[in-house]
Design a protein around this motif. Structure first.
Motif, short mmCIF file in Angstrom:
data_model
loop_
_atom_site.label_atom_id
_atom_site.label_comp_id
_atom_site.label_asym_id
_atom_site.label_seq_id
_atom_site.Cartn_x
_atom_site.Cartn_y
_atom_site.Cartn_z
N ASP A 13 -8.85 -11.75 9.11
CA ASP A 13 -8.02 -12.22 10.27
C ASP A 13 -8.92 -13.89 10.73
OD1 ASP A 13 -6.29 -10.44 10.75
OD2 ASP A 13 -7.46 -9.41 12.35
N GLU A 14 -9.94 -13.94 10.22
CA GLU A 14 -10.74 -14.98 10.65
C GLU A 14 -10.18 -16.24 10.04
OE1 GLU A 14 -13.27 -12.36 9.65
OE2 GLU A 14 -12.93 -11.82 11.43
N VAL A 20 -3.06 -21.78 9.95
CA VAL A 20 -1.98 -22.05 10.65
C VAL A 20 -1.93 -23.56 10.97
CG1 VAL A 20 -0.62 -21.67 12.95
CG2 VAL A 20 -1.08 -19.74 11.50
N SER A 21 -3.11 -23.92 11.51
CA SER A 21 -3.59 -25.00 12.07
C SER A 21 -3.20 -26.19 11.05
CB SER A 21 -4.90 -25.28 12.85
OG SER A 21 -5.23 -26.55 13.08
N LEU A 75 0.09 -6.63 5.00
CA LEU A 75 1.04 -6.59 6.08
C LEU A 75 0.47 -6.99 7.16
CD1 LEU A 75 3.92 -5.87 7.23
CD2 LEU A 75 2.95 -3.45 7.15
N GLN A 76 -0.55 -6.47 7.62
CA GLN A 76 -1.25 -6.66 8.98
C GLN A 76 -1.67 -8.39 9.05
OE1 GLN A 76 -5.03 -7.42 9.44
NE2 GLN A 76 -4.26 -7.98 11.60
N LEU A 77 -2.41 -8.85 8.12
CA LEU A 77 -2.58 -10.40 8.01
C LEU A 77 -1.19 -11.10 7.99
CD1 LEU A 77 -5.35 -10.62 5.26
CD2 LEU A 77 -5.48 -10.77 7.71
N TYR A 78 -0.17 -10.68 7.40
CA TYR A 78 1.28 -11.31 7.28
C TYR A 78 1.70 -11.41 8.78
CZ TYR A 78 5.60 -12.73 6.10
OH TYR A 78 6.96 -13.49 6.06
N SER A 79 1.58 -10.09 9.38
CA SER A 79 2.22 -10.22 10.81
C SER A 79 1.52 -10.97 11.85
CB SER A 79 2.23 -8.60 11.06
OG SER A 79 2.90 -7.82 10.60
N THR A 80 0.14 -10.97 11.68
CA THR A 80 -0.71 -11.90 12.59
C THR A 80 -0.41 -13.34 12.24
OG1 THR A 80 -2.44 -10.30 12.72
CG2 THR A 80 -3.02 -12.75 13.31
N ILE A 127 -2.10 -24.79 -1.35
CA ILE A 127 -3.10 -24.81 -0.50
C ILE A 127 -3.90 -23.52 -0.46
CG2 ILE A 127 -3.88 -25.40 1.62
CD1 ILE A 127 -1.05 -26.86 2.14
N ASP A 128 -5.07 -23.78 -0.87
CA ASP A 128 -5.92 -22.23 -0.92
C ASP A 128 -6.99 -22.52 0.05
OD1 ASP A 128 -7.05 -20.10 -2.19
OD2 ASP A 128 -7.99 -21.18 -3.78
N PHE A 129 -7.02 -21.26 0.63
CA PHE A 129 -8.13 -20.98 1.85
C PHE A 129 -8.93 -19.97 1.61
CE2 PHE A 129 -4.05 -22.84 3.84
CZ PHE A 129 -4.46 -23.79 4.80
#
Length: 129
Positions: A13-14, A20-21, A75-80, A127-129
């Motif tokens: 989640d971090e 997003v930004s 799924l959890q990461l995608y929803s967030t 874009i790779d994070f």
């Protein structure tokens, strides 16, 4: 803006606020004047598509997806990620004071989806994070 997203093993989640930004503030949208702007400055709408095949690696004549995150964690990461995009776009409307119809549409994580898309130019970025 169309965002295809794939999460690899180890994603947490971090990283989501940075994703997003970065994605919503990058000047990737072209105005009629030719000037580039961000989807937040328009403000514009976003379509988010889960795309696990982005994590594939060719091995012989087949593709392997061993680097992808588990379906449950993805799924959890995608929803967030979707929720954060929605909040960021709605906040942009409040800051600009503009009345605009802004939507965030998204696909369903873990399911096959059909998409037809017309684009205005070859503006595809990885874009790779």
């Amino acid at each position: 803006m169309v965002i295809y997203v794939c999460f690899f093993k180890g994603a947490t989640d971090e990283i989501l606020p940075k994703m997003v930004s970065t994605l919503l503030n990058l000047q990737l949208c072209e105005l009629p004047s030719g000037k580039m702007t961000s989807v937040l400055e328009l403000p514009g709408s976003v379509l988010i598509i889960p795309q696990a095949t982005l994590g594939g690696k060719a091995k012989g004549k087949a593709m392997q997806y061993h680097k992808n995150i588990s379906k449950e964690d993805g799924l959890q990461l995608y929803s967030t990620f979707v929720s954060l995009c929605e909040k960021e776009l709605m906040a942009a409307i409040g800051v600009t004071g503009r009345e605009a119809e802004v939507t965030v549409k998204h696909g369903t994580y873990g399911n096959r989806q059909v998409l037809m898309l017309d684009t205005n130019g070859p503006y595809t970025h990885l874009i790779d994070f």
